[in-house]
Motif scaffolding. Structure first.
Motif, PDB file in Angstrom:
ATOM      1  N   ALA A 113      -2.740   6.431 -16.659  1.00  0.00           N
ATOM      2  CA  ALA A 113      -1.791   6.402 -17.771  1.00  0.00           C
ATOM      3  C   ALA A 113      -0.373   6.061 -17.331  1.00  0.00           C
ATOM      4  CB  ALA A 113      -1.794   7.752 -18.493  1.00  0.00           C
ATOM      5  N   GLY A 114       0.025   6.534 -16.158  1.00  0.00           N
ATOM      6  CA  GLY A 114       1.390   6.293 -15.717  1.00  0.00           C
ATOM      7  C   GLY A 114       2.371   7.156 -16.493  1.00  0.00           C
ATOM      8  N   PHE A 115       3.618   6.705 -16.565  1.00  0.00           N
ATOM      9  CA  PHE A 115       4.682   7.454 -17.226  1.00  0.00           C
ATOM     10  C   PHE A 115       5.085   6.777 -18.531  1.00  0.00           C
ATOM     11  CE2 PHE A 115       5.480   8.390 -12.666  1.00  0.00           C
ATOM     12  CZ  PHE A 115       5.259   9.755 -12.720  1.00  0.00           C
ATOM     13  N   ALA A 116       5.455   7.572 -19.522  1.00  0.00           N
ATOM     14  CA  ALA A 116       5.969   7.024 -20.776  1.00  0.00           C
ATOM     15  C   ALA A 116       7.321   6.359 -20.531  1.00  0.00           C
ATOM     16  CB  ALA A 116       6.090   8.124 -21.830  1.00  0.00           C
ATOM     17  N   LEU A 117       8.149   6.973 -19.716  1.00  0.00           N
ATOM     18  CA  LEU A 117       9.437   6.414 -19.303  1.00  0.00           C
ATOM     19  C   LEU A 117       9.333   6.185 -17.802  1.00  0.00           C
ATOM     20  CD1 LEU A 117      12.363   5.639 -19.828  1.00  0.00           C
ATOM     21  CD2 LEU A 117      12.976   8.037 -19.525  1.00  0.00           C
ATOM     22  N   ASP A 118       9.296   4.938 -17.382  1.00  0.00           N
ATOM     23  CA  ASP A 118       9.003   4.616 -15.989  1.00  0.00           C
ATOM     24  C   ASP A 118      10.245   4.140 -15.241  1.00  0.00           C
ATOM     25  OD1 ASP A 118       7.911   3.974 -13.582  1.00  0.00           O
ATOM     26  OD2 ASP A 118       6.515   2.487 -14.358  1.00  0.00           O
ATOM     27  N   ASP A 119      10.847   5.040 -14.472  1.00  0.00           N
ATOM     28  CA  ASP A 119      11.987   4.704 -13.626  1.00  0.00           C
ATOM     29  C   ASP A 119      11.569   4.510 -12.170  1.00  0.00           C
ATOM     30  OD1 ASP A 119      13.858   4.844 -15.676  1.00  0.00           O
ATOM     31  OD2 ASP A 119      14.148   6.992 -15.418  1.00  0.00           O
ATOM     32  N   TYR A 120      10.279   4.354 -11.947  1.00  0.00           N
ATOM     33  CA  TYR A 120       9.769   4.253 -10.586  1.00  0.00           C
ATOM     34  C   TYR A 120      10.374   3.090  -9.792  1.00  0.00           C
ATOM     35  CZ  TYR A 120       6.638   3.995  -6.618  1.00  0.00           C
ATOM     36  OH  TYR A 120       6.145   3.930  -5.347  1.00  0.00           O
ATOM     37  N   MET A 160       0.828  -1.201   0.000  1.00  0.00           N
ATOM     38  CA  MET A 160       0.000   0.000   0.000  1.00  0.00           C
ATOM     39  C   MET A 160       0.861   1.250   0.000  1.00  0.00           C
ATOM     40  SD  MET A 160      -3.065   1.140   0.019  1.00  0.00           S
ATOM     41  CE  MET A 160      -4.294   2.128   0.750  1.00  0.00           C
ATOM     42  N   ALA A 161       1.938   1.264   0.790  1.00  0.00           N
ATOM     43  CA  ALA A 161       2.793   2.452   0.864  1.00  0.00           C
ATOM     44  C   ALA A 161       3.418   2.750  -0.488  1.00  0.00           C
ATOM     45  CB  ALA A 161       3.869   2.268   1.925  1.00  0.00           C
ATOM     46  N   GLY A 162       3.815   1.706  -1.230  1.00  0.00           N
ATOM     47  CA  GLY A 162       4.394   1.901  -2.554  1.00  0.00           C
ATOM     48  C   GLY A 162       3.418   2.549  -3.507  1.00  0.00           C
ATOM     49  N   TRP A 163       2.180   2.100  -3.462  1.00  0.00           N
ATOM     50  CA  TRP A 163       1.150   2.679  -4.330  1.00  0.00           C
ATOM     51  C   TRP A 163       0.885   4.130  -3.954  1.00  0.00           C
ATOM     52  CZ3 TRP A 163      -1.145   3.583  -8.521  1.00  0.00           C
ATOM     53  CH2 TRP A 163      -2.365   4.241  -8.568  1.00  0.00           C
ATOM     54  N   MET A 164       0.902   4.440  -2.678  1.00  0.00           N
ATOM     55  CA  MET A 164       0.640   5.817  -2.243  1.00  0.00           C
ATOM     56  C   MET A 164       1.735   6.758  -2.739  1.00  0.00           C
ATOM     57  SD  MET A 164      -2.266   5.723  -0.839  1.00  0.00           S
ATOM     58  CE  MET A 164      -2.323   7.347  -0.138  1.00  0.00           C
ATOM     59  N   LEU A 165       2.971   6.312  -2.722  1.00  0.00           N
ATOM     60  CA  LEU A 165       4.069   7.132  -3.232  1.00  0.00           C
ATOM     61  C   LEU A 165       3.903   7.355  -4.729  1.00  0.00           C
ATOM     62  CD1 LEU A 165       6.760   8.605  -2.946  1.00  0.00           C
ATOM     63  CD2 LEU A 165       7.900   6.387  -3.243  1.00  0.00           C
ATOM     64  N   LEU A 166       3.648   6.297  -5.466  1.00  0.00           N
ATOM     65  CA  LEU A 166       3.461   6.417  -6.918  1.00  0.00           C
ATOM     66  C   LEU A 166       2.261   7.302  -7.228  1.00  0.00           C
ATOM     67  CD1 LEU A 166       4.175   5.727  -9.806  1.00  0.00           C
ATOM     68  CD2 LEU A 166       2.845   3.620  -9.569  1.00  0.00           C
ATOM     69  N   ALA A 167       1.155   7.109  -6.516  1.00  0.00           N
ATOM     70  CA  ALA A 167      -0.037   7.934  -6.738  1.00  0.00           C
ATOM     71  C   ALA A 167       0.261   9.399  -6.455  1.00  0.00           C
ATOM     72  CB  ALA A 167      -1.190   7.442  -5.861  1.00  0.00           C
ATOM     73  N   SER A 168       1.032   9.671  -5.416  1.00  0.00           N
ATOM     74  CA  SER A 168       1.394  11.050  -5.080  1.00  0.00           C
ATOM     75  C   SER A 168       2.217  11.688  -6.187  1.00  0.00           C
ATOM     76  CB  SER A 168       2.187  11.096  -3.775  1.00  0.00           C
ATOM     77  OG  SER A 168       1.407  10.614  -2.711  1.00  0.00           O
ATOM     78  N   ILE A 169       3.141  10.939  -6.744  1.00  0.00           N
ATOM     79  CA  ILE A 169       3.966  11.458  -7.840  1.00  0.00           C
ATOM     80  C   ILE A 169       3.107  11.724  -9.072  1.00  0.00           C
ATOM     81  CG2 ILE A 169       5.849  10.900  -9.424  1.00  0.00           C
ATOM     82  CD1 ILE A 169       7.090   9.284  -7.056  1.00  0.00           C
ATOM     83  N   LEU A 170       2.219  10.802  -9.400  1.00  0.00           N
ATOM     84  CA  LEU A 170       1.359  10.970 -10.575  1.00  0.00           C
ATOM     85  C   LEU A 170       0.410  12.162 -10.408  1.00  0.00           C
ATOM     86  CD1 LEU A 170       0.588   7.223 -11.305  1.00  0.00           C
ATOM     87  CD2 LEU A 170       1.975   8.770 -12.699  1.00  0.00           C
ATOM     88  N   VAL A 171      -0.127  12.339  -9.204  1.00  0.00           N
ATOM     89  CA  VAL A 171      -1.009  13.488  -8.952  1.00  0.00           C
ATOM     90  C   VAL A 171      -0.217  14.789  -9.051  1.00  0.00           C
ATOM     91  CG1 VAL A 171      -2.409  14.629  -7.180  1.00  0.00           C
ATOM     92  CG2 VAL A 171      -2.721  12.199  -7.638  1.00  0.00           C
ATOM     93  N   SER A 180      18.175  11.757   1.975  1.00  0.00           N
ATOM     94  CA  SER A 180      17.266  12.860   1.645  1.00  0.00           C
ATOM     95  C   SER A 180      16.891  12.754   0.174  1.00  0.00           C
ATOM     96  CB  SER A 180      17.923  14.210   1.933  1.00  0.00           C
ATOM     97  OG  SER A 180      19.067  14.380   1.128  1.00  0.00           O
ATOM     98  N   VAL A 181      15.863  13.502  -0.214  1.00  0.00           N
ATOM     99  CA  VAL A 181      15.385  13.507  -1.587  1.00  0.00           C
ATOM    100  C   VAL A 181      15.135  14.949  -2.013  1.00  0.00           C
ATOM    101  CG1 VAL A 181      13.517  12.791  -3.147  1.00  0.00           C
ATOM    102  CG2 VAL A 181      14.276  11.257  -1.329  1.00  0.00           C
ATOM    103  N   ARG A 218      12.335   3.667  -6.273  1.00  0.00           N
ATOM    104  CA  ARG A 218      11.980   3.033  -4.992  1.00  0.00           C
ATOM    105  C   ARG A 218      13.188   2.351  -4.361  1.00  0.00           C
ATOM    106  NH1 ARG A 218       7.435   2.407  -1.948  1.00  0.00           N
ATOM    107  NH2 ARG A 218       8.023   0.256  -1.757  1.00  0.00           N
ATOM    108  N   GLU A 219      13.993   1.688  -5.162  1.00  0.00           N
ATOM    109  CA  GLU A 219      15.192   1.026  -4.643  1.00  0.00           C
ATOM    110  C   GLU A 219      16.168   2.044  -4.067  1.00  0.00           C
ATOM    111  OE1 GLU A 219      16.173  -2.199  -4.117  1.00  0.00           O
ATOM    112  OE2 GLU A 219      14.049  -2.532  -4.499  1.00  0.00           O
ATOM    113  N   LYS A 220      16.369   3.142  -4.760  1.00  0.00           N
ATOM    114  CA  LYS A 220      17.287   4.186  -4.287  1.00  0.00           C
ATOM    115  C   LYS A 220      16.769   4.826  -2.998  1.00  0.00           C
ATOM    116  CE  LYS A 220      20.066   4.794  -8.066  1.00  0.00           C
ATOM    117  NZ  LYS A 220      21.465   4.562  -7.962  1.00  0.00           N
TER     118      LYS A 220
END
Length: 65
Positions: free
Chosen positions: A39-46, A1-12, A58-59, A50-52
């Motif tokens: 739709a997601g990303f055309a180039l998906d480095d997600y 769930m946490a992974g999806w929330m991060l991805l959803a936040s980035i997409l929003v 920090s980010v 996440r691994e990094k």
């Protein structure tokens, strides 16, 4: 769930940037959010991002107009 929330936040955030930049002469907020989430990303480095994050101290996210 946490992974999806991060991805959803980035997409929003991307959808918000498109709206802020005024790329579209008229926009439908709900449709923009729905499109960004489906739709997601055309180039998906997600997966690599996440691994990094696992070892990051920090980010810094920069946006360009």
């Amino acid at each position: 769930m946490a992974g999806w929330m991060l991805l959803a936040s980035i997409l929003v955030a991307v959808a918000g940037n498109i709206i802020d930049m005024g790329i579209l002469p008229q926009y439908d907020l709900e449709a923009s959010l729905r499109d960004a989430l489906s739709a997601g990303f055309a180039l998906d480095d997600y997966p690599a991002f996440r691994e990094k994050l696992k070892t990051a101290r920090s980010v810094l996210i920069l946006g360009v107009y």
